[in-house]
Enzyme design. Structure first.
Site, PDB file in Angstrom:
ATOM      1  N   ARG A   1     -31.868  29.589  23.051  1.00 31.45           N
ATOM      2  CA  ARG A   1     -31.171  29.308  21.753  1.00 31.45           C
ATOM      3  C   ARG A   1     -30.296  29.950  21.138  1.00 31.45           C
ATOM      4  O   ARG A   1     -30.566  31.080  21.307  1.00 31.45           O
ATOM      5  CB  ARG A   1     -32.103  28.806  20.585  1.00 31.45           C
ATOM      6  CG  ARG A   1     -31.872  27.979  19.532  1.00 31.45           C
ATOM      7  CD  ARG A   1     -32.572  27.701  18.652  1.00 31.45           C
ATOM      8  NE  ARG A   1     -33.795  27.655  19.078  1.00 31.45           N
ATOM      9  CZ  ARG A   1     -35.558  26.911  18.589  1.00 31.45           C
ATOM     10  NH1 ARG A   1     -35.224  27.273  17.220  1.00 31.45           N
ATOM     11  NH2 ARG A   1     -36.253  26.542  19.289  1.00 31.45           N
TER      12      ARG A   1
ATOM     13  N   SER B   1     -33.901  22.542  18.076  1.00 33.27           N
ATOM     14  CA  SER B   1     -35.478  21.610  16.911  1.00 33.27           C
ATOM     15  C   SER B   1     -34.512  21.760  15.466  1.00 33.27           C
ATOM     16  O   SER B   1     -34.068  20.855  14.780  1.00 33.27           O
ATOM     17  CB  SER B   1     -35.459  23.357  17.570  1.00 33.27           C
ATOM     18  OG  SER B   1     -37.005  23.569  16.994  1.00 33.27           O
ATOM     19  N   HIS B   2     -34.911  22.524  14.595  1.00 30.47           N
ATOM     20  CA  HIS B   2     -35.612  22.795  13.581  1.00 30.47           C
ATOM     21  C   HIS B   2     -34.090  23.645  12.768  1.00 30.47           C
ATOM     22  O   HIS B   2     -33.710  23.809  11.843  1.00 30.47           O
ATOM     23  CB  HIS B   2     -36.753  23.569  12.680  1.00 30.47           C
ATOM     24  CG  HIS B   2     -36.735  24.950  13.188  1.00 30.47           C
ATOM     25  ND1 HIS B   2     -37.359  24.918  14.475  1.00 30.47           N
ATOM     26  CD2 HIS B   2     -36.500  26.134  12.138  1.00 30.47           C
ATOM     27  CE1 HIS B   2     -37.428  26.437  14.854  1.00 30.47           C
ATOM     28  NE2 HIS B   2     -37.890  26.537  13.455  1.00 30.47           N
TER      29      HIS B   2
ATOM     30  N   LYS C   1     -35.159  23.982  25.650  1.00 30.54           N
ATOM     31  CA  LYS C   1     -36.752  23.370  25.484  1.00 30.54           C
ATOM     32  C   LYS C   1     -37.095  23.739  26.945  1.00 30.54           C
ATOM     33  O   LYS C   1     -36.226  22.399  27.987  1.00 30.54           O
ATOM     34  CB  LYS C   1     -37.633  22.684  24.710  1.00 30.54           C
ATOM     35  CG  LYS C   1     -37.512  23.347  23.135  1.00 30.54           C
ATOM     36  CD  LYS C   1     -38.032  23.132  22.208  1.00 30.54           C
ATOM     37  CE  LYS C   1     -37.943  23.229  20.872  1.00 30.54           C
ATOM     38  NZ  LYS C   1     -39.077  22.259  20.083  1.00 30.54           N
TER      39      LYS C   1
ATOM     40  N   ASP D   1     -38.964  17.277  12.201  1.00 31.67           N
ATOM     41  CA  ASP D   1     -37.831  18.181  12.427  1.00 31.67           C
ATOM     42  C   ASP D   1     -37.123  17.941  13.277  1.00 31.67           C
ATOM     43  O   ASP D   1     -36.578  16.317  13.466  1.00 31.67           O
ATOM     44  CB  ASP D   1     -38.590  19.359  12.844  1.00 31.67           C
ATOM     45  CG  ASP D   1     -39.011  19.842  14.703  1.00 31.67           C
ATOM     46  OD1 ASP D   1     -38.886  18.687  14.355  1.00 31.67           O
ATOM     47  OD2 ASP D   1     -38.835  20.467  15.069  1.00 31.67           O
TER      48      ASP D   1
ATOM     49  N   ASP E   1     -35.967  17.751  16.179  1.00 34.02           N
ATOM     50  CA  ASP E   1     -36.224  17.501  17.315  1.00 34.02           C
ATOM     51  C   ASP E   1     -37.428  16.146  17.281  1.00 34.02           C
ATOM     52  O   ASP E   1     -38.265  16.041  18.752  1.00 34.02           O
ATOM     53  CB  ASP E   1     -36.238  18.599  18.463  1.00 34.02           C
ATOM     54  CG  ASP E   1     -36.686  19.609  18.892  1.00 34.02           C
ATOM     55  OD1 ASP E   1     -37.508  19.610  17.304  1.00 34.02           O
ATOM     56  OD2 ASP E   1     -37.081  19.581  20.086  1.00 34.02           O
TER      57      ASP E   1
ATOM     58  N   ASP F   1     -40.753  17.119  16.712  1.00 33.13           N
ATOM     59  CA  ASP F   1     -42.084  18.231  17.422  1.00 33.13           C
ATOM     60  C   ASP F   1     -43.072  18.555  17.018  1.00 33.13           C
ATOM     61  O   ASP F   1     -43.845  19.313  16.657  1.00 33.13           O
ATOM     62  CB  ASP F   1     -42.207  18.673  19.144  1.00 33.13           C
ATOM     63  CG  ASP F   1     -41.017  20.071  18.918  1.00 33.13           C
ATOM     64  OD1 ASP F   1     -40.399  20.452  16.839  1.00 33.13           O
ATOM     65  OD2 ASP F   1     -40.709  21.240  19.482  1.00 33.13           O
ATOM     66  N   ARG F   2     -42.312  19.067  15.619  1.00 38.23           N
ATOM     67  CA  ARG F   2     -42.443  18.908  14.446  1.00 38.23           C
ATOM     68  C   ARG F   2     -43.372  17.901  13.667  1.00 38.23           C
ATOM     69  O   ARG F   2     -42.325  17.073  13.254  1.00 38.23           O
ATOM     70  CB  ARG F   2     -42.459  20.199  14.070  1.00 38.23           C
ATOM     71  CG  ARG F   2     -42.321  21.481  15.062  1.00 38.23           C
ATOM     72  CD  ARG F   2     -41.911  23.065  14.357  1.00 38.23           C
ATOM     73  NE  ARG F   2     -41.215  22.796  13.171  1.00 38.23           N
ATOM     74  CZ  ARG F   2     -40.467  23.452  12.276  1.00 38.23           C
ATOM     75  NH1 ARG F   2     -41.485  23.842  11.390  1.00 38.23           N
ATOM     76  NH2 ARG F   2     -39.143  23.377  11.474  1.00 38.23           N
TER      77      ARG F   2
ATOM     78  N   HIS G   1     -46.399  22.149  14.620  1.00 40.78           N
ATOM     79  CA  HIS G   1     -46.396  21.822  16.277  1.00 40.78           C
ATOM     80  C   HIS G   1     -47.723  21.543  15.943  1.00 40.78           C
ATOM     81  O   HIS G   1     -48.808  21.899  15.457  1.00 40.78           O
ATOM     82  CB  HIS G   1     -46.019  22.882  16.014  1.00 40.78           C
ATOM     83  CG  HIS G   1     -45.293  23.292  16.327  1.00 40.78           C
ATOM     84  ND1 HIS G   1     -44.174  22.511  17.815  1.00 40.78           N
ATOM     85  CD2 HIS G   1     -43.583  23.934  16.433  1.00 40.78           C
ATOM     86  CE1 HIS G   1     -42.430  23.156  18.132  1.00 40.78           C
ATOM     87  NE2 HIS G   1     -42.974  23.966  16.787  1.00 40.78           N
TER      88      HIS G   1
END
Length: 459
Positions: A17, A105-106, A115, A238, A240, A242-243, A325
């Site tokens: 990232r 992501s966030h 990822k 978030d 993407d 996943d949270r 997560h």
């Protein structure tokens, strides 16, 4: 063959990232694709899945990565725009030999990254560094893979619906203009109850608020919507997907460890004695609650890849992090899917009386700071933690060193660790009394000060 060296900050512990145009670009994506394709080919694989989130830079990074993978002779199933968990799901559903999700992501809009799954497992730590070594040495396989576009969206929705078993709730959903927007918008039309979606349009500029549900300021719009609609629950995601974050009918935040406590209350009825994993940032209330319910509480390192690995090792059916997560192996695949976690959360509230506010009130009171994140140089952040650890060891402090330092005292505990995703240190304190919390905060301030680090202003 051209050798490629990645920027020193982008090969992280459990993903790749950086800042687009500064530390990461299409050339990096292409080289990473070659390294991933080479690794898959040498392990006997033939095909991987690729997906991307709603960031403005994601389509071009995806295209470059796919080009790199194809050049090694590995085929690509492109599942297109969607949340990270949809990409994870596609690897299982299509029985692929790996997967790559292009996502920031966030992080803020100018960040992006990757990822990675090798086989059905996350690629992290040494495996990510090995990809960097392949690129540095230009040690790539050659071939011509085939690209296929696969629409997995409806199958993914059907899979999410399979475990829906909750009551007639009124729920506000906030995908935060992130990659889960289309999934949530389609899903709620099929759910029982009443559902309101805000910020459902995927927009890589994140125009309404930052897509990170661990920061309470990002939940203000959700709280307002819950109040306006007199909803029972609000769920937020978030960038993407996943949270997850949640608020109750009174607008109170249900933090990640509190969500896990509610989920454990449901799961342990079905699987008594099961191990449930939480990261070092989680409240002692959670670990005590799991034990009280007859489960086996396991404290482990922060990081979605690290948690997944530990789940597989222990055969744990459920795990979670303060960051939101949540991982279900029970009836699912063991990866972090926030929309699926939202469904299981609503199920868990249903089986325990149907009132989230009452469940929150039923948890023992603890006074704690939120997760405190404060800037520290990428290299220096690890040095600071090691210095603090050494001084505590010399003083014979009672502590866990699973991930950073979690120091136990008669007042409670305080934590200091280095983030693996940002140039920040992470801290948290928890006590049963206000006086105890102040003493823990002071101990943390002193520990940081001895390493020349000013404590965050909100400590």
């Amino acid at each position: 063959m051209t050798k490629h060296v990645f920027h020193s900050t982008v090969l992280r512990e459990y993903d790749v990232r950086g800042i687009v145009g500064e530390t990461i670009d299409e050339a990096d994506a292409r080289a990473l694709g070659k390294a991933i394709g080479t690794t898959v080919k040498r392990s006997g694989g033939r095909r991987i899945c690729v997906g991307y989130d709603g960031r403005l830079s994601s389509p071009s990074l995806s295209e470059a990565l796919v080009e790199g993978v194809l050049s090694t002779g590995i085929d690509v199933d492109n599942v297109g725009l969607g949340p990270t968990p949809m990409l994870y799901y596609s690897v299982f559903e299509l029985d692929s030999d790996g997967g790559v999700m292009i996502t920031g992501s966030h992080n803020p809009p100018d960040y992006n990254g990757f990822k990675i799954m090798l086989g059905k497992k996350p690629c992290f730590g040494k495996a990510i560094r090995a990809l960097g070594a392949l690129a540095r040495d230009a040690d790539f396989e050659k071939g011509q893979g085939k690209l296929v576009r696969i629409d997995i969206f409806d199958r993914y929705l059907d899979r999410l619906m399979r475990d829906v078993d909750f009551g007639d709730f009124k729920v506000v959903w906030d995908p935060a203009n992130g990659a889960a927007g289309d999934v949530v918008t389609a899903l709620v039309k099929r759910l029982p109850g009443t559902h309101i979606v805000i910020n459902g349009e995927i927009d890589g500029t994140f125009p309404n608020h930052h897509a990170d549900p661990t920061v309470e300021a990002n939940l203000e719009q959700l709280k307002d919507a819950v109040a306006q609609h007199k909803a029972d629950i609000g769920l937020s995601f978030d960038g993407d997907g996943d949270r997850i974050g949640a608020v109750d009918s009174k607008g109170r935040v249900i933090w990640g460890d509190q969500m896990l406590a509610v989920m454990a209350g449901d799961l342990l009825k079905t699987l008594p004695g099961a191990p449930i994993i939480a990261d070092v940032k989680a409240s002692q209330v959670l670990f005590d609650r799991i034990k009280e319910l007859g489960g086996e509480p396991i404290m482990w390192k922060t990081g979605h890849s690290l948690i997944k690995e530990k789940m597989a090792e222990l055969g744990a059916p459920l795990a979670g992090e303060m960051s939101g997560h949540i991982f279900y192996k029970h009836n699912f695949y063991g990866h972090d899917d926030a929309v699926y976690a939202g469904i299981r959360f609503l199920n868990a509230v249903t089986t325990q009386g149907g009132d989230l506010s009452a469940l929150k009130d039923g948890l023992p009171a603890a006074l704690n700071t939120p997760e405190l994140r404060f800037e520290c140089d990428e290299v220096r952040k690890f040095e600071v933690v090691e210095e603090v650890k050494a001084r505590l060891q010399a003083a014979n402090a009672n502590m866990s060193t699973i991930d950073g330092v979690r120091v136990l005292t008669d007042d409670g505990w305080w934590l200091l660790r280095a983030s693996n995703t940002q140039a920040v240190l992470v801290a948290r304190c928890e006590s049963s009394t206000a006086e105890g919390l102040e003493r823990l905060k002071q101990a943390l301030v002193e520990a940081l000060g001895q390493s020349g680090v000013a404590a965050p202003s909100d400590l």
